[in-house]
Motif scaffolding. Structure first.
Motif, PDB file in Angstrom:
ATOM      1  N   PHE A  43       0.890  -1.298   0.120  1.00 25.22           N
ATOM      2  CA  PHE A  43      -0.209  -0.119   0.024  1.00 25.22           C
ATOM      3  C   PHE A  43       0.836   1.328  -0.089  1.00 25.22           C
ATOM      4  O   PHE A  43       0.669   2.066  -0.999  1.00 25.22           O
ATOM      5  CB  PHE A  43      -0.929   0.045   1.021  1.00 25.22           C
ATOM      6  CG  PHE A  43      -1.869   1.448   1.534  1.00 25.22           C
ATOM      7  CD1 PHE A  43      -2.697   1.700   0.545  1.00 25.22           C
ATOM      8  CD2 PHE A  43      -1.220   2.280   2.426  1.00 25.22           C
ATOM      9  CE1 PHE A  43      -3.325   3.077   0.726  1.00 25.22           C
ATOM     10  CE2 PHE A  43      -2.047   3.220   2.716  1.00 25.22           C
ATOM     11  CZ  PHE A  43      -2.950   3.681   1.816  1.00 25.22           C
ATOM     12  N   ILE A  44       1.849   1.119   0.527  1.00 23.63           N
ATOM     13  CA  ILE A  44       2.661   2.445   0.884  1.00 23.63           C
ATOM     14  C   ILE A  44       3.543   2.401  -0.274  1.00 23.63           C
ATOM     15  O   ILE A  44       3.760   3.665  -1.033  1.00 23.63           O
ATOM     16  CB  ILE A  44       3.852   2.254   1.962  1.00 23.63           C
ATOM     17  CG1 ILE A  44       3.054   2.193   3.476  1.00 23.63           C
ATOM     18  CG2 ILE A  44       4.839   3.169   1.740  1.00 23.63           C
ATOM     19  CD1 ILE A  44       3.945   1.864   4.640  1.00 23.63           C
ATOM     20  N   ARG A  49       2.285   6.665  -6.941  1.00 23.38           N
ATOM     21  CA  ARG A  49       1.617   6.576  -8.057  1.00 23.38           C
ATOM     22  C   ARG A  49       0.293   7.081  -7.832  1.00 23.38           C
ATOM     23  O   ARG A  49       0.006   7.785  -8.837  1.00 23.38           O
ATOM     24  CB  ARG A  49       1.468   4.969  -8.402  1.00 23.38           C
ATOM     25  CG  ARG A  49       0.772   4.849  -9.771  1.00 23.38           C
ATOM     26  CD  ARG A  49       0.349   3.221 -10.134  1.00 23.38           C
ATOM     27  NE  ARG A  49      -0.331   2.665  -9.058  1.00 23.38           N
ATOM     28  CZ  ARG A  49      -1.766   2.988  -8.980  1.00 23.38           C
ATOM     29  NH1 ARG A  49      -2.486   3.676  -9.810  1.00 23.38           N
ATOM     30  NH2 ARG A  49      -2.414   2.042  -7.792  1.00 23.38           N
ATOM     31  N   LEU A  50      -0.455   6.808  -6.779  1.00 21.26           N
ATOM     32  CA  LEU A  50      -1.574   7.478  -6.649  1.00 21.26           C
ATOM     33  C   LEU A  50      -1.516   8.923  -6.606  1.00 21.26           C
ATOM     34  O   LEU A  50      -2.451   9.730  -6.793  1.00 21.26           O
ATOM     35  CB  LEU A  50      -2.175   6.822  -5.423  1.00 21.26           C
ATOM     36  CG  LEU A  50      -2.659   5.293  -5.404  1.00 21.26           C
ATOM     37  CD1 LEU A  50      -3.052   4.987  -4.152  1.00 21.26           C
ATOM     38  CD2 LEU A  50      -3.430   5.150  -6.570  1.00 21.26           C
ATOM     39  N   ALA A  51      -0.636   9.244  -5.929  1.00 23.89           N
ATOM     40  CA  ALA A  51      -0.396  10.903  -5.689  1.00 23.89           C
ATOM     41  C   ALA A  51      -0.187  11.351  -7.017  1.00 23.89           C
ATOM     42  O   ALA A  51      -0.817  12.636  -7.453  1.00 23.89           O
ATOM     43  CB  ALA A  51       0.606  11.229  -4.875  1.00 23.89           C
ATOM     44  N   ARG A  52       0.482  10.651  -7.963  1.00 25.24           N
ATOM     45  CA  ARG A  52       0.926  11.463  -9.558  1.00 25.24           C
ATOM     46  C   ARG A  52      -0.421  11.240 -10.221  1.00 25.24           C
ATOM     47  O   ARG A  52      -0.794  12.184 -10.855  1.00 25.24           O
ATOM     48  CB  ARG A  52       1.807  10.539 -10.120  1.00 25.24           C
ATOM     49  CG  ARG A  52       2.140  10.830 -11.469  1.00 25.24           C
ATOM     50  CD  ARG A  52       3.149   9.783 -12.038  1.00 25.24           C
ATOM     51  NE  ARG A  52       3.416  10.216 -13.486  1.00 25.24           N
ATOM     52  CZ  ARG A  52       4.397  10.886 -13.874  1.00 25.24           C
ATOM     53  NH1 ARG A  52       5.188  11.394 -12.776  1.00 25.24           N
ATOM     54  NH2 ARG A  52       4.735  11.170 -15.108  1.00 25.24           N
ATOM     55  N   GLU A  53      -1.140  10.352 -10.203  1.00 26.98           N
ATOM     56  CA  GLU A  53      -2.516  10.009 -10.778  1.00 26.98           C
ATOM     57  C   GLU A  53      -3.479  11.152 -10.222  1.00 26.98           C
ATOM     58  O   GLU A  53      -3.966  11.606 -11.243  1.00 26.98           O
ATOM     59  CB  GLU A  53      -2.978   8.569 -10.420  1.00 26.98           C
ATOM     60  CG  GLU A  53      -4.314   8.273 -11.350  1.00 26.98           C
ATOM     61  CD  GLU A  53      -4.769   6.878 -11.007  1.00 26.98           C
ATOM     62  OE1 GLU A  53      -6.234   6.758 -10.854  1.00 26.98           O
ATOM     63  OE2 GLU A  53      -3.800   6.045 -11.180  1.00 26.98           O
ATOM     64  N   ALA A  54      -3.740  11.481  -8.947  1.00 22.95           N
ATOM     65  CA  ALA A  54      -4.446  12.509  -8.646  1.00 22.95           C
ATOM     66  C   ALA A  54      -4.211  13.732  -9.215  1.00 22.95           C
ATOM     67  O   ALA A  54      -4.967  14.603  -9.696  1.00 22.95           O
ATOM     68  CB  ALA A  54      -4.570  12.365  -6.932  1.00 22.95           C
ATOM     69  N   ASN A  62      -7.498  11.490  -1.164  1.00 22.03           N
ATOM     70  CA  ASN A  62      -8.097  10.454  -0.487  1.00 22.03           C
ATOM     71  C   ASN A  62      -8.814   9.479  -1.030  1.00 22.03           C
ATOM     72  O   ASN A  62      -8.910   8.333  -0.502  1.00 22.03           O
ATOM     73  CB  ASN A  62      -8.754  11.460   0.636  1.00 22.03           C
ATOM     74  CG  ASN A  62      -7.666  12.171   1.495  1.00 22.03           C
ATOM     75  OD1 ASN A  62      -6.485  11.799   1.587  1.00 22.03           O
ATOM     76  ND2 ASN A  62      -8.228  13.331   1.866  1.00 22.03           N
ATOM     77  N   MET A  63      -9.761   9.557  -1.895  1.00 20.95           N
ATOM     78  CA  MET A  63     -10.567   8.642  -2.501  1.00 20.95           C
ATOM     79  C   MET A  63      -9.671   7.636  -3.160  1.00 20.95           C
ATOM     80  O   MET A  63      -9.902   6.341  -2.994  1.00 20.95           O
ATOM     81  CB  MET A  63     -11.419   9.043  -3.632  1.00 20.95           C
ATOM     82  CG  MET A  63     -12.251  10.090  -2.731  1.00 20.95           C
ATOM     83  SD  MET A  63     -13.450   9.361  -1.350  1.00 20.95           S
ATOM     84  CE  MET A  63     -14.663   8.465  -2.756  1.00 20.95           C
ATOM     85  N   LEU A  64      -8.661   7.999  -3.757  1.00 21.12           N
ATOM     86  CA  LEU A  64      -7.720   6.711  -4.408  1.00 21.12           C
ATOM     87  C   LEU A  64      -7.056   5.931  -3.270  1.00 21.12           C
ATOM     88  O   LEU A  64      -7.049   4.637  -3.522  1.00 21.12           O
ATOM     89  CB  LEU A  64      -6.779   7.441  -5.443  1.00 21.12           C
ATOM     90  CG  LEU A  64      -7.152   8.278  -6.638  1.00 21.12           C
ATOM     91  CD1 LEU A  64      -6.312   8.996  -7.228  1.00 21.12           C
ATOM     92  CD2 LEU A  64      -7.957   7.259  -7.477  1.00 21.12           C
ATOM     93  N   LEU A  65      -6.635   6.750  -2.214  1.00 20.38           N
ATOM     94  CA  LEU A  65      -5.856   5.985  -1.128  1.00 20.38           C
ATOM     95  C   LEU A  65      -6.799   5.012  -0.437  1.00 20.38           C
ATOM     96  O   LEU A  65      -6.490   3.948  -0.025  1.00 20.38           O
ATOM     97  CB  LEU A  65      -5.248   6.996  -0.130  1.00 20.38           C
ATOM     98  CG  LEU A  65      -4.059   7.758  -0.749  1.00 20.38           C
ATOM     99  CD1 LEU A  65      -3.585   8.984   0.161  1.00 20.38           C
ATOM    100  CD2 LEU A  65      -2.967   6.867  -1.072  1.00 20.38           C
ATOM    101  N   LEU A  70      -8.469  -0.547   1.038  1.00 17.74           N
ATOM    102  CA  LEU A  70      -9.225  -1.536   0.849  1.00 17.74           C
ATOM    103  C   LEU A  70      -9.009  -2.703   0.274  1.00 17.74           C
ATOM    104  O   LEU A  70      -9.035  -3.784   0.653  1.00 17.74           O
ATOM    105  CB  LEU A  70     -10.806  -0.810   0.249  1.00 17.74           C
ATOM    106  CG  LEU A  70     -11.829  -2.106   0.463  1.00 17.74           C
ATOM    107  CD1 LEU A  70     -12.193  -2.441   2.058  1.00 17.74           C
ATOM    108  CD2 LEU A  70     -12.979  -1.614  -0.418  1.00 17.74           C
ATOM    109  N   GLY A  71      -8.604  -2.421  -1.043  1.00 20.01           N
ATOM    110  CA  GLY A  71      -8.234  -3.614  -2.030  1.00 20.01           C
ATOM    111  C   GLY A  71      -6.832  -4.396  -1.525  1.00 20.01           C
ATOM    112  O   GLY A  71      -6.947  -5.331  -1.409  1.00 20.01           O
ATOM    113  N   ILE A  72      -6.101  -3.418  -0.926  1.00 17.49           N
ATOM    114  CA  ILE A  72      -4.536  -3.954  -0.701  1.00 17.49           C
ATOM    115  C   ILE A  72      -4.342  -4.657   0.555  1.00 17.49           C
ATOM    116  O   ILE A  72      -3.938  -5.773   0.971  1.00 17.49           O
ATOM    117  CB  ILE A  72      -3.468  -3.057  -0.961  1.00 17.49           C
ATOM    118  CG1 ILE A  72      -3.391  -2.780  -2.481  1.00 17.49           C
ATOM    119  CG2 ILE A  72      -2.042  -3.685  -0.539  1.00 17.49           C
ATOM    120  CD1 ILE A  72      -2.438  -1.617  -2.813  1.00 17.49           C
ATOM    121  N   VAL A  73      -5.024  -3.919   1.696  1.00 11.56           N
ATOM    122  CA  VAL A  73      -4.943  -4.529   3.145  1.00 11.56           C
ATOM    123  C   VAL A  73      -6.090  -5.196   3.663  1.00 11.56           C
ATOM    124  O   VAL A  73      -5.947  -6.164   4.393  1.00 11.56           O
ATOM    125  CB  VAL A  73      -4.463  -3.297   3.910  1.00 11.56           C
ATOM    126  CG1 VAL A  73      -4.448  -3.618   5.630  1.00 11.56           C
ATOM    127  CG2 VAL A  73      -3.434  -2.350   3.598  1.00 11.56           C
TER     128      VAL A  73
END
Length: 161
Positions: A43-44, A49-54, A62-65, A70-73
């Motif tokens: 997740f970390i 990648r999620l910050a770049r995408e956002a 926050n929605m992407l995170l 949920l999916g990974i952990v």
């Protein structure tokens, strides 16, 4: 040994580390700690990648995170338990001697031990983005993970053959 010491030792000889972990005796709490630690690190690794995408797409970070968390952990560990069961059945059909604990240990340890390369993959995805560098690091992670997993299965089910 410390987990970090065992992770670095896995890159030198995965079968020795698996043999040492198996010699410690079956403990499901240790396996769950390996699995959850690997999932948290995964997740970390996704955060850059999620910050770049956002940023690039104007989405809410926050929605992407939250979705990744949920999916990974929470969901991925269930899939990994199922994958460990399937690999156990396949190895037993190939003549391996052992139980499901060994399969879970090997899979979860391979996942945890390969997380340094996964963290590098996350940094490349966050700072460089898609391209040959990300593909190369992703391919390296896949190769390292399968090297640890297959080596561990050989050690756990067939010993010193």
């Amino acid at each position: 040994m410390a987990v970090t010491t065992d992770i670095t030792a896995t890159y030198r000889g995965p079968r020795k580390v698996i043999a040492r972990l198996l010699a410690m005796g079956p403990r499901e709490d240790r396996l769950l700690a390996f699995l959850m630690g690997a999932c948290v690190l995964m997740f970390i690794a996704q955060m850059p990648r999620l910050a770049r995408e956002a940023h690039l797409n104007g989405q809410e970070l926050n929605m992407l995170l939250g979705g990744a968390l949920l999916g990974i952990v929470f969901i991925a560990p269930l899939g990994l338990y199922a994958l460990a069961m399937i690999s156990h059945l396949i190895v037993r059909a190939m003549g391996g001697q052992g139980d499901g604990y060994q399969s879970r240990l090997v899979l979860f340890w391979a996942f945890l031990a390969a997380t340094p390369v996964l963290l590098l993959n996350g940094l490349v995805a966050g700072f460089i983005g898609t391209g040959p560098a990300l593909n190369a690091v992703g391919g390296l992670w896949v190769m390292v993970f399968f090297w640890f997993w297959v080596s561990g299965l050989i050690e756990a089910y067939w010993g010193n053959t």
